[in-house]
Design a protein around this motif. Sequence first.
Motif, PDB file in Angstrom:
ATOM      1  N   VAL A 287       6.032   6.704  16.351  1.00 18.09           N
ATOM      2  CA  VAL A 287       5.248   5.465  16.303  1.00 18.09           C
ATOM      3  C   VAL A 287       6.065   4.362  15.640  1.00 18.09           C
ATOM      4  N   ARG A 288       6.205   3.261  16.344  1.00 17.47           N
ATOM      5  CA  ARG A 288       6.946   2.111  15.811  1.00 17.47           C
ATOM      6  C   ARG A 288       6.023   1.011  15.305  1.00 17.47           C
ATOM      7  N   GLU A 289       4.752   1.029  15.748  1.00 20.54           N
ATOM      8  CA  GLU A 289       3.819  -0.014  15.298  1.00 20.54           C
ATOM      9  C   GLU A 289       2.415   0.576  15.209  1.00 20.54           C
ATOM     10  N   LEU A 290       1.792   0.366  14.056  1.00 18.00           N
ATOM     11  CA  LEU A 290       0.421   0.805  13.809  1.00 18.00           C
ATOM     12  C   LEU A 290      -0.416  -0.404  13.417  1.00 18.00           C
ATOM     13  N   GLN A 291      -1.476  -0.660  14.182  1.00 18.32           N
ATOM     14  CA  GLN A 291      -2.418  -1.729  13.857  1.00 18.32           C
ATOM     15  C   GLN A 291      -3.677  -1.077  13.286  1.00 18.32           C
ATOM     16  N   ALA A 292      -3.841  -1.166  11.976  1.00 14.11           N
ATOM     17  CA  ALA A 292      -4.983  -0.527  11.307  1.00 14.11           C
ATOM     18  C   ALA A 292      -5.749  -1.501  10.429  1.00 14.11           C
ATOM     19  N   GLY A 293      -5.557  -2.788  10.633  1.00 19.83           N
ATOM     20  CA  GLY A 293      -6.240  -3.778   9.800  1.00 19.83           C
ATOM     21  C   GLY A 293      -7.706  -3.940  10.153  1.00 19.83           C
ATOM     22  N   HIS A 294      -8.394  -4.751   9.351  1.00 18.14           N
ATOM     23  CA  HIS A 294      -9.806  -5.092   9.575  1.00 18.14           C
ATOM     24  C   HIS A 294     -10.698  -3.858   9.563  1.00 18.14           C
ATOM     25  N   ASN A 295     -10.369  -2.898   8.702  1.00 19.40           N
ATOM     26  CA  ASN A 295     -11.216  -1.738   8.464  1.00 19.40           C
ATOM     27  C   ASN A 295     -11.836  -1.859   7.076  1.00 19.40           C
ATOM     28  N   PRO A 296     -12.983  -1.199   6.828  1.00 19.58           N
ATOM     29  CA  PRO A 296     -13.637  -1.304   5.510  1.00 19.58           C
ATOM     30  C   PRO A 296     -12.990  -0.377   4.487  1.00 19.58           C
ATOM     31  N   PHE A 297     -11.787  -0.722   4.054  1.00 19.21           N
ATOM     32  CA  PHE A 297     -11.024   0.162   3.177  1.00 19.21           C
ATOM     33  C   PHE A 297     -11.711   0.321   1.821  1.00 19.21           C
ATOM     34  N   LYS A 298     -11.717   1.559   1.340  1.00 20.37           N
ATOM     35  CA  LYS A 298     -12.240   1.871   0.010  1.00 20.37           C
ATOM     36  C   LYS A 298     -11.058   2.012  -0.947  1.00 20.37           C
ATOM     37  N   CYS A 299     -10.931   1.064  -1.829  1.00 23.45           N
ATOM     38  CA  CYS A 299      -9.784   1.028  -2.741  1.00 23.45           C
ATOM     39  C   CYS A 299      -9.987   2.058  -3.850  1.00 23.45           C
ATOM     40  N   SER A 300      -9.385   3.209  -3.669  1.00 19.42           N
ATOM     41  CA  SER A 300      -9.483   4.313  -4.614  1.00 19.42           C
ATOM     42  C   SER A 300      -8.119   4.980  -4.712  1.00 19.42           C
ATOM     43  N   CYS A 301      -8.088   6.096  -5.430  1.00 20.58           N
ATOM     44  CA  CYS A 301      -6.815   6.804  -5.601  1.00 20.58           C
ATOM     45  C   CYS A 301      -6.256   7.274  -4.267  1.00 20.58           C
ATOM     46  N   GLU A 302      -7.150   7.709  -3.359  1.00 26.34           N
ATOM     47  CA  GLU A 302      -6.680   8.198  -2.070  1.00 26.34           C
ATOM     48  C   GLU A 302      -5.960   7.108  -1.285  1.00 26.34           C
ATOM     49  N   LEU A 303      -6.364   5.857  -1.476  1.00 29.61           N
ATOM     50  CA  LEU A 303      -5.744   4.761  -0.736  1.00 29.61           C
ATOM     51  C   LEU A 303      -4.361   4.418  -1.280  1.00 29.61           C
ATOM     52  N   GLN A 304      -4.076   4.820  -2.504  1.00 31.77           N
ATOM     53  CA  GLN A 304      -2.768   4.542  -3.083  1.00 31.77           C
ATOM     54  C   GLN A 304      -1.649   5.155  -2.237  1.00 31.77           C
ATOM     55  N   ASP A 305      -1.894   6.347  -1.705  1.00 31.60           N
ATOM     56  CA  ASP A 305      -0.884   7.003  -0.869  1.00 31.60           C
ATOM     57  C   ASP A 305      -0.625   6.202   0.398  1.00 31.60           C
ATOM     58  N   PHE A 306      -1.687   5.602   0.972  1.00 31.25           N
ATOM     59  CA  PHE A 306      -1.517   4.791   2.180  1.00 31.25           C
ATOM     60  C   PHE A 306      -0.729   3.521   1.873  1.00 31.25           C
ATOM     61  N   VAL A 307      -0.970   2.936   0.703  1.00 30.09           N
ATOM     62  CA  VAL A 307      -0.226   1.737   0.304  1.00 30.09           C
ATOM     63  C   VAL A 307       1.249   2.079   0.120  1.00 30.09           C
ATOM     64  N   ARG A 308       1.527   3.225  -0.480  1.00 30.70           N
ATOM     65  CA  ARG A 308       2.925   3.660  -0.614  1.00 30.70           C
ATOM     66  C   ARG A 308       3.534   3.942   0.749  1.00 30.70           C
ATOM     67  N   LEU A 309       2.695   4.406   1.678  1.00 31.24           N
ATOM     68  CA  LEU A 309       3.175   4.666   3.031  1.00 31.24           C
ATOM     69  C   LEU A 309       3.673   3.386   3.684  1.00 31.24           C
ATOM     70  N   GLU A 310       3.011   2.271   3.415  1.00 31.64           N
ATOM     71  CA  GLU A 310       3.431   0.995   3.995  1.00 31.64           C
ATOM     72  C   GLU A 310       4.820   0.614   3.499  1.00 31.64           C
ATOM     73  N   ARG A 311       5.088   0.882   2.223  1.00 33.40           N
ATOM     74  CA  ARG A 311       6.406   0.541   1.679  1.00 33.40           C
ATOM     75  C   ARG A 311       7.502   1.384   2.322  1.00 33.40           C
ATOM     76  N   GLN A 312       7.152   2.590   2.729  1.00 28.66           N
ATOM     77  CA  GLN A 312       8.139   3.475   3.332  1.00 28.66           C
ATOM     78  C   GLN A 312       8.242   3.306   4.847  1.00 28.66           C
TER      79      GLN A 312
END
Length: 652
Positions: free
Chosen positions: A375-400
């Motif tokens: 996968v070269r492009e993922l469009q996952a915006g405009h979702n009702p994200f729950k900002c919790s510890c589990e989401l921290q891994d996804f944020v780190r995923l964006e940096r990588q």
Amino acid sequence: MKENMRSHRKFFLFKCLFALSFWNCVSLSVENELLTSVSNSFPEDGSDKKIKSLLLLYTDSRQSNADFDWVVIQNTTESLSLSEITNNNVKKLLALLSNFRQGTLQNLTLTNVSVDWNALIEIFQTVWHSSIEYFNINSVTQLSKIKNIDFDYSGTSMKAMTVKKVLITDLYFSQDYLYKIFADMNIASLTINESEMIHMLCPLSNSPFRYLNFLKNDLTDLLFQKCDKLIQLETLILQRNKFESLPKVSFMTSRMKSLKYLDMSSNLLSHDAADVQCQWAESLRELDLSSNQLTDSVFECLPVNVEKLNLQNNRIASVPKGMAELRSLKELNLASNRLADLPGCSGFKSLVFLNVEVNLILTPSANFFQSCPRVRELQAGHNPFKCSCELQDFVRLERQSQGKLFGWPVAYLCEYPEDLRGTQLKDFHLSELACNTTLLLVTALLLTLVLVAVVAFLCIYLDVPWYARMTWQWTQTKRRAWHNRPEEQETVLQFHAFISYSERDSLWVKSELIPNLEKGEGCVQLCQHERDFIPGKSIVENIINCIEKSYKSIFVLSPNFVQSEWCHYELYFAHHKLFSENSNSLILILLEPIPPYIIPARYHKLKALMAKRTYLEWPKERSKRALFWANLRAAISINLPVADGQRCGETD
């Protein structure tokens, strides 16, 4: 002379053309003669290309409606666009189009056409045998009864035909008469849009159709069933119709051997029958099923060779793990569905692009790119994200991911909790301790152990267990006394003072203290444990009773005192009375100096008392002892009631 004559002749012809267009009064036959003469007047050396645009007919839109003539919208050597075609001027139109059998006109557009069936067919037939390649006819009103007509498709230059907004006023006619005219057309592209068309016949022979567009009609699942004549069809657009069964759509395409693109968006498609096997055209590469009523079961009915799949705006909640593998799928659009997490790529090994915007994803999986390495492009915006510890891994995923998240960071906002709503995910941070459960448990355990160790040390150092035990005994004694005491009877003071001393200092107490206070000058009654403790009661209970029945408590302090456990008990209970009754009942007598280092840690109250309260020190010189006894008597002077006829100084 010949060159001059030719120049004058060209000039004269241009003047005639200008006059015709200005006065608008020359008939079509005259114009045709003029056009013929013009074309013959120019030599074949290409000089006629200097005329780029010719005003064929009426360019003045202010013409009178009484002429029943059309309106020219566009007119060039290759394109002609006319409007307001009626039964009154259709003959002129046919005569005009007949002149383009051998010409340069390639594009013809007719708008607002209101003619009967025969006239409409004549227009089609005339166009079919002209030089026109692209024919557009918009806003057609057919006024008369439709009947069967043989159409001659031979010898045509036509490549594409577009029909939009057809209104048929005749309610009773054979549908086949209408549809067979279009079904058997020998052109590459046919478009019939916004015409309330309910069916279309299968061509009688192998059709040259490569492109069919039936946008916004009323077509149903009956279209092209068992039709094997569309073998060259590559693009089929059936958007905004009334198709309901996805398997029937698949069967419709199964005989279209060249079909590559199919648009079934904005229909009523669903697929609930798990036992129904779908059969798609093997050549199908791009499929649009957006804006339908499809659920998770749609993945059981998909073309195996599809490369681009659009399932936007359906009712899909998840991608089943046991679905058939789509090895060729490169682009998948699942936006505006009901997904709760990012789908894995177990069934999409070649996936390059994924769109999951506007779903119900709270905490997307952080291992997505591990399961979807291509996968070269993922469009996952405009979702009702729950900002919790589990989401921290996804944020780190964006940096990588090196920019693989499309729309980052604007389209990625916290929805929950409410105090973080609207915060961009890139600005959301939690400490490692708050999110690492193992680290949090280890830290909490270490802190607990440290706290327990500190408390244990303080308990041992301050002798807390001893104080707790004494408090419990004092509470139990008070409770028993309260239950055994008659109602409304208060404790009566019986002694001037209770004496607390070490057994090693009893000689001084019995030879000096008691005789000087009880038998000396004044009336002082002392409570001594050897004579005043009540047999049968516990020592602690006797100590508490004696302290409560005494006005003062005298403590004879010495190194022996701090080594006595029972002296410690007596000091504790007396000190408790000091605070509970808010009385000044303690009298400290320092019999011998006490070095601070020999005082045990649990005697911290004694240390505090000696530091804050004044104490009487037993003088070694006899001359000072009179003053000592006088001060002691003054400290305990009080009038006590005499019980049973006894007087102060009398003992049993």
